[in-house]
Design an enzyme around this catalytic site. Structure first.
Site, mmCIF file in Angstrom:
data_model
loop_
_atom_site.group_PDB
_atom_site.id
_atom_site.type_symbol
_atom_site.label_atom_id
_atom_site.label_comp_id
_atom_site.label_asym_id
_atom_site.label_seq_id
_atom_site.Cartn_x
_atom_site.Cartn_y
_atom_site.Cartn_z
ATOM 1 C CG ASP A 134 -1.437 -0.870 1.416
ATOM 2 O OD1 ASP A 134 -1.894 -2.225 0.064
ATOM 3 O OD2 ASP A 134 -2.612 -0.777 2.434
ATOM 4 N NE ARG A 193 17.379 -15.256 5.779
ATOM 5 C CZ ARG A 193 16.828 -14.739 7.112
ATOM 6 N NH1 ARG A 193 16.095 -13.404 6.560
ATOM 7 N NH2 ARG A 193 17.052 -14.520 8.458
#
Length: 653
Positions: A429, A484
């Site tokens: 948003d 990661r």
């Protein structure tokens, strides 16, 4: 204007925002929840069970996020009078909100139609389902109780946001937003914070509480090994990528030369080395200025958090993807500790917090961001004017599949085939609102997958120091201390895109796992276990001879304390002390590196490269810090360091 009572987010998904320990936690029994039964006039319908219960106490269980949630319910002849939570595998701290709020609401309203905690679907629903089972056992009508709707009381009505004017408006109630609000308030500003969900916390609340910081005092007993030295030399050998990178590398080289000449045998670390590692881990796509700002402020921010009630353990380790022994940890292995302290201090400092209040668009006056239009908890559109500044802290877009697909340039498939372990509020948003007022977006194509999304439901920890990763064939396939994205890519190439983390009793005890917790996880299928490696392999369903050989080779590598065939450099303990444990994992969407461009003052930059007056941002809504890959344990300091910086600068504007 009253502050809305903060309900902490209770969804428990393994290893979110910042890495760290995850999975099931303590199974201690919660205190019974009691309240005087309300009359029929206090709900919108008469409680269906009134006058129809067989008085007594009944027990039941229902599936939560990490396994069964057990509870007991006591009935009088006409009401539910007590609900006591029993054994469960939900995460301590993270599940507390559901355990405190749901039973109290059931008793207060004599209804099973109470709202679940936003984002706490599994834990909340388990409580409701188990209570419904008890209602049926007591001779009541559970379905009729589900139909009893609950209305808000006088306090809730008085706390709804109205048209307002304030010094600083903070949009988003996670770690970045709360740190910004507290910082601004502590620097003399009046502050309103709005959060679109029914709970504070965001990804910080859901994470394992890991916080990377160069901290000489806590790191003083960690030895500097040959393997770690080789990691420093490798990064320093990288060719210069930019003038800023060359300058940073030269500083680290001088520090490294001085360290070697000193004869020091303890861990080498500096804020500049932390920055250089982070730049390297992000493939040199990160903004060096911003990374320097982060790493030079982490220890001060950690100490500021301590001053505001956050506790840290003395031990510093390496959370998955962190690359270095600088990951600090909260005692409960949960970001909930951080959120609770920030919320408490923000409230006491005068910050007004409004939940269920969604910012829709920013207000721009004379080229300056001057407030926002917000849909409040009553569904009304209101305006909040901010005299000094608006701080955007709405998080990333991991939970927005459409945005993931639109911007992805890293993964073959980033759509619905992959789940996310982020907050359901991470829908981008703030990025959309910022772009609408001319903010520049950077790094939007880089999306991180967390390899440690629990499949079995349990876990020992997210630390790599004394654990190995193996596939369904019982073999290692990657250096466990890698980035990661490297780990996730390696896992996606394994059978069923699944792997196991194998460790022993020493590691379980080191990470605070009690026999009761371990027993609960094993008994409920959240964790595989065996007194021997062969027995563990049998329970996992992998070839015993392969796993035994894998563990043997791993132990030899630990003792050698040198980079192994996969390139692993982080070693601590062997895997030799039974029982042995292994939960299973598969990757999930975990962090979006792109967002609003900011400078070192947390000011938002427009598409022309200029500061947008009155507009600040912090946390995962921003971009340009992490490059292509975020270092594990850097997310929480990123959110809180820049949140603190944004608060100071907005208050002084």
């Amino acid at each position: 204007m009253k502050k809305v009572a903060a309900v902490l987010l209770s969804m428990t998904l393994l290893l979110s925002g910042c890495g760290g320990n995850g999975g099931s936690q303590d199974t201690t029994t919660a205190a019974p929840t009691t309240a005087a039964p309300t009359t029929a006039a206090e709900t919108t319908a008469e409680p269906a069970g009134q006058g129809a219960y067989k008085a007594g106490t009944y027990t039941a269980s229902a599936q939560g996020n990490n396994g069964p949630v057990e509870l007991s319910v006591t009935f009088s002849q006409d009401a539910i009078t007590e609900i006591a939570i029993g054994k469960h595998g939900e995460t301590t701290g993270i599940s507390d909100g559901a355990f405190e709020k749901i039973p109290a609401a059931i008793i207060e309203n004599q209804s099973l139609g109470v709202d679940t905690i936003s984002g706490a679907t599994y834990t909340s629903q388990a409580i409701l389902d188990a209570v419904a089972d008890c209602v049926t056992q007591a001779g009541g009508d559970a379905e009729a109780l589900r139909a009893v709707t609950v209305e808000g009381g006088e306090e809730a009505e008085s706390a709804v946001l109205a048209d307002s004017e304030v010094d600083v408006l903070v949009i988003g109630g996670g770690g970045a937003g709360l740190s910004a609000a507290l910082s601004a308030s502590q620097n003399g500003a009046s502050v309103i914070l709005v959060e679109k969900l029914s709970a504070l916390g965001g990804n910080t609340f859901r994470c394992g509480g890991a916080f990377n910081a160069c901290d000489p005092e806590r790191q003083k007993d960690i030895p500097m090994t040959e393997a770690l030295s080789s990691a420093v030399e490798k990064v320093l050998a990288h060719e210069d990528v930019s003038e800023d990178h060359a300058k940073l590398k030269a500083e680290v080289q001088a520090q490294w030369d001085e360290y070697k000449a000193s004869g020091n045998t303890m861990l080498f670390d500096t804020p500049e080395w932390h920055a250089l590692q982070s730049i390297d881990a992000g493939d040199y796509e990160g903004n060096v200025e911003l990374v320097r700002t982060l790493t030079t402020n982490t220890l001060d921010t950690l100490n500021w958090l301590s001053d505001n009630g956050v506790e840290w353990t003395d031990e510093v380790s390496t959370v998955v993807g962190a690359l270095w022994n600088r990951s600090h940890q909260t005692p409960n292995n949960s970001g909930a500790d951080i959120i609770a302290a920030l919320e408490k201090n923000a409230t006491e400092s005068g910050v007004e917090i409004y939940l269920d209040s969604k910012a829709e668009e920013l207000i721009v006056e004379d080229g300056r961001v001057a407030g926002a239009v917000i849909t409040n908890a009553a569904g009304e559109k209101v305006t909040v004017k901010a005299k000094k500044g608006v701080i955007m802290a709405t998080g990333g877009f991991s939970a927005n599949v459409e945005m993931r697909v639109k911007y992805n340039k890293q993964w073959e498939d980033i759509g619905e085939s992959l789940t996310t372990n982020n907050s359901p509020g991470a829908t981008g948003d703030g990025i959309v609102m910022g772009e609408a007022v001319g903010a520049n977006l950077v790094g939007m194509g880089w999306i991180q997958l967390m390899p440690l999304n629990s499949v079995s439901g349990g876990g020992i920890s997210g630390y790599v120091n004394s654990s190995l990763y193996c596939n369904k064939e019982g073999k290692r396939f990657v250096a466990e201390d890698q980035r990661r994205d490297v780990l996730a890519e390696a896992v996606l190439a394994q059978t069923d895109k699944l792997f196991y983390i194998v460790c022993d009793q020493k590691e379980a005890e080191l990470r605070g796992r009690t026999p009761e917790v371990l027993g609960y996880m094993v008994d409920n299928g959240l964790l595989y276990s065996g007194d021997t490696i062969a027995e563990l392999a049998e329970n996992m369903g992998v070839p015993a001879d392969a796993l035994e050989q894998t563990v043997k080779e791993f132990n030899e590598a630990v003792k050698a304390d040198k980079p192994d065939e996969f390139g692993r450099t982080t070693w601590e303990n062997t895997i030799e002390t039974g029982p042995f444990y292994a939960p299973s994992f598969s990757p999930a969407v975990h962090h979006t590196m792109g967002g609003l461009e900011i400078n070192g003052n947390a000011e938002v930059i427009n598409t022309e490269g200029e500061v947008i007056p009155g507009f600040y941002a912090a946390g995962e809504v921003t971009g340009g810090i992490h490059g292509t890959n975020r270092v594990g344990g850097n997310a929480v300091p990123d959110a809180l360091c820049f949140g603190k910086i944004a608060g100071v600068n907005a208050a002084g504007n």
